[in-house]
Write a protein that holds these residues in place. Sequence first.
Motif, mmCIF file in Angstrom:
data_model
loop_
_atom_site.group_PDB
_atom_site.id
_atom_site.type_symbol
_atom_site.label_atom_id
_atom_site.label_comp_id
_atom_site.label_asym_id
_atom_site.label_seq_id
_atom_site.Cartn_x
_atom_site.Cartn_y
_atom_site.Cartn_z
ATOM 1 N N PHE A 222 17.526 -8.277 -68.471
ATOM 2 C CA PHE A 222 16.188 -8.661 -68.946
ATOM 3 C C PHE A 222 15.513 -7.422 -69.501
ATOM 4 O O PHE A 222 15.565 -6.346 -68.902
ATOM 5 C CB PHE A 222 15.320 -9.241 -67.820
ATOM 6 C CG PHE A 222 13.869 -9.383 -68.219
ATOM 7 C CD1 PHE A 222 13.457 -10.439 -69.015
ATOM 8 C CD2 PHE A 222 12.923 -8.442 -67.825
ATOM 9 C CE1 PHE A 222 12.131 -10.556 -69.420
ATOM 10 C CE2 PHE A 222 11.595 -8.550 -68.220
ATOM 11 C CZ PHE A 222 11.194 -9.620 -69.009
ATOM 12 N N LYS A 223 14.874 -7.585 -70.656
ATOM 13 C CA LYS A 223 14.083 -6.511 -71.241
ATOM 14 C C LYS A 223 12.827 -7.094 -71.870
ATOM 15 O O LYS A 223 12.849 -8.216 -72.398
ATOM 16 C CB LYS A 223 14.879 -5.739 -72.303
ATOM 17 C CG LYS A 223 15.949 -4.824 -71.714
ATOM 18 C CD LYS A 223 16.538 -3.915 -72.763
ATOM 19 C CE LYS A 223 17.541 -2.950 -72.124
ATOM 20 N NZ LYS A 223 16.906 -2.052 -71.145
ATOM 21 N N LEU B 228 20.670 -17.132 -73.994
ATOM 22 C CA LEU B 228 19.595 -16.238 -74.420
ATOM 23 C C LEU B 228 18.266 -16.919 -74.135
ATOM 24 O O LEU B 228 17.998 -17.995 -74.657
ATOM 25 C CB LEU B 228 19.712 -15.927 -75.920
ATOM 26 C CG LEU B 228 18.490 -15.250 -76.572
ATOM 27 C CD1 LEU B 228 18.251 -13.866 -75.975
ATOM 28 C CD2 LEU B 228 18.665 -15.179 -78.082
ATOM 29 N N CYS C 47 14.080 -16.303 -74.328
ATOM 30 C CA CYS C 47 13.182 -15.379 -75.024
ATOM 31 C C CYS C 47 11.783 -15.971 -75.168
ATOM 32 O O CYS C 47 11.589 -17.179 -75.145
ATOM 33 C CB CYS C 47 13.732 -15.013 -76.399
ATOM 34 S SG CYS C 47 13.808 -16.378 -77.582
ATOM 35 N N ASP D 266 22.976 -4.880 -72.482
ATOM 36 C CA ASP D 266 21.826 -4.001 -72.644
ATOM 37 C C ASP D 266 21.601 -3.674 -74.113
ATOM 38 O O ASP D 266 20.464 -3.680 -74.602
ATOM 39 C CB ASP D 266 22.041 -2.718 -71.832
ATOM 40 C CG ASP D 266 20.861 -1.777 -71.932
ATOM 41 O OD1 ASP D 266 19.843 -2.049 -71.281
ATOM 42 O OD2 ASP D 266 20.954 -0.776 -72.678
ATOM 43 N N LYS E 40 22.679 -5.510 -76.684
ATOM 44 C CA LYS E 40 22.276 -6.743 -77.364
ATOM 45 C C LYS E 40 20.762 -6.929 -77.263
ATOM 46 O O LYS E 40 20.082 -7.230 -78.257
ATOM 47 C CB LYS E 40 22.983 -7.952 -76.765
ATOM 48 C CG LYS E 40 24.493 -8.021 -76.951
ATOM 49 C CD LYS E 40 25.028 -9.286 -76.280
ATOM 50 C CE LYS E 40 26.534 -9.268 -76.114
ATOM 51 N NZ LYS E 40 27.244 -9.450 -77.389
ATOM 52 N N ALA E 41 20.240 -6.778 -76.049
ATOM 53 C CA ALA E 41 18.800 -6.964 -75.823
ATOM 54 C C ALA E 41 17.988 -5.959 -76.628
ATOM 55 O O ALA E 41 16.960 -6.307 -77.233
ATOM 56 C CB ALA E 41 18.484 -6.858 -74.335
ATOM 57 N N LYS E 42 18.426 -4.712 -76.645
ATOM 58 C CA LYS E 42 17.716 -3.681 -77.403
ATOM 59 C C LYS E 42 17.723 -3.987 -78.894
ATOM 60 O O LYS E 42 16.710 -3.818 -79.577
ATOM 61 C CB LYS E 42 18.352 -2.315 -77.143
ATOM 62 C CG LYS E 42 18.051 -1.737 -75.769
ATOM 63 C CD LYS E 42 18.737 -0.387 -75.576
ATOM 64 C CE LYS E 42 18.424 0.205 -74.215
ATOM 65 N NZ LYS E 42 19.142 1.500 -74.002
ATOM 66 N N SER F 100 10.149 -10.551 -75.237
ATOM 67 C CA SER F 100 10.924 -10.546 -74.000
ATOM 68 C C SER F 100 12.235 -11.287 -74.195
ATOM 69 O O SER F 100 12.278 -12.329 -74.856
ATOM 70 C CB SER F 100 10.134 -11.191 -72.856
ATOM 71 O OG SER F 100 9.016 -10.383 -72.521
ATOM 72 N N VAL F 101 13.288 -10.737 -73.588
ATOM 73 C CA VAL F 101 14.638 -11.251 -73.768
ATOM 74 C C VAL F 101 15.391 -11.204 -72.440
ATOM 75 O O VAL F 101 15.359 -10.187 -71.737
ATOM 76 C CB VAL F 101 15.415 -10.395 -74.788
ATOM 77 C CG1 VAL F 101 16.867 -10.820 -74.856
ATOM 78 C CG2 VAL F 101 14.772 -10.465 -76.162
ATOM 79 N N ILE G 214 19.416 -12.203 -71.191
ATOM 80 C CA ILE G 214 20.742 -12.653 -71.625
ATOM 81 C C ILE G 214 21.631 -12.785 -70.398
ATOM 82 O O ILE G 214 21.676 -11.890 -69.556
ATOM 83 C CB ILE G 214 21.387 -11.668 -72.621
ATOM 84 C CG1 ILE G 214 20.445 -11.374 -73.790
ATOM 85 C CG2 ILE G 214 22.712 -12.234 -73.143
ATOM 86 C CD1 ILE G 214 20.925 -10.253 -74.689
#
Length: 250
Positions: free
Chosen positions: A5-6, A190, A192, A216, A218-220, A236-237, A239
């Motif tokens: 999660f990011k 995913l 979001c 990590d 992918k999220a970035k 926010s994401v 995966i």
Amino acid sequence: MDAIFKTDQGKIRKLNEDSGGIFLNSANHYLAIVADGMGGHNAGEVASQIAVSSLGELWENTKSFTSPEMAEQWIRTQVEYVNKKIFEHSQLHPECEGMGTTLVAALCLDGFATIVNIGDSRCYLHNENGFKQITEDHSLVNELVKAGEISAEDAEFHPRKNMLLKAMGTELETDMDILTVTLEENDKLLLCSDGLSNKLSVAEMQEIIKDEIELDQKAKKLINLANHYGGEDNISVAIIAAQAESRCKD
């Protein structure tokens, strides 16, 4: 199973009212959550944080389920409970009056995932059949599209695009969508907020999700691209990637 999660404030907003996280229960099964808060005086941040922290704590103290029916009943009961908790908090704190949050969450168990959503935060599924949105936005423009009054292309630029028909915590009771999907090896979910889905096309999201890089990264990449396109909203994401034997275990 692997998960990340990011969240990012974006390039315009002064506050990040999104919340989310990845939570594990005693069986090492995942609950992934994304919540996009709304309301003045920072109250949206309060609503989304209550939703995420409360559901996460409930999951961490819960044993796993063996059937989709059990998972669906659990998530419905807990979301109803947390919805009431947010609403009652807003009634007790005048500065939080009218606050609410979207919610999309996925319970990841052995061979399946149970997803709940309220509002316009989304869940997409990537599997051997491709990449597609599996939740439905609870928004005015989506209803207009379904009624044939506007096209999907028109919806992208509609002046009331952000008007929600459902949210968590704005009323004592809430309505939600719940569905269960099969998770096989290499499938990915995913989750979001609209800070991502409003900026990236489905094709762009698919390209990043199927890329052979760490979650990590992918999220970035997803967040960086949304910011590159303007970053007007919080982003926010979450995966989740199914690995060997489709088992959601670390």
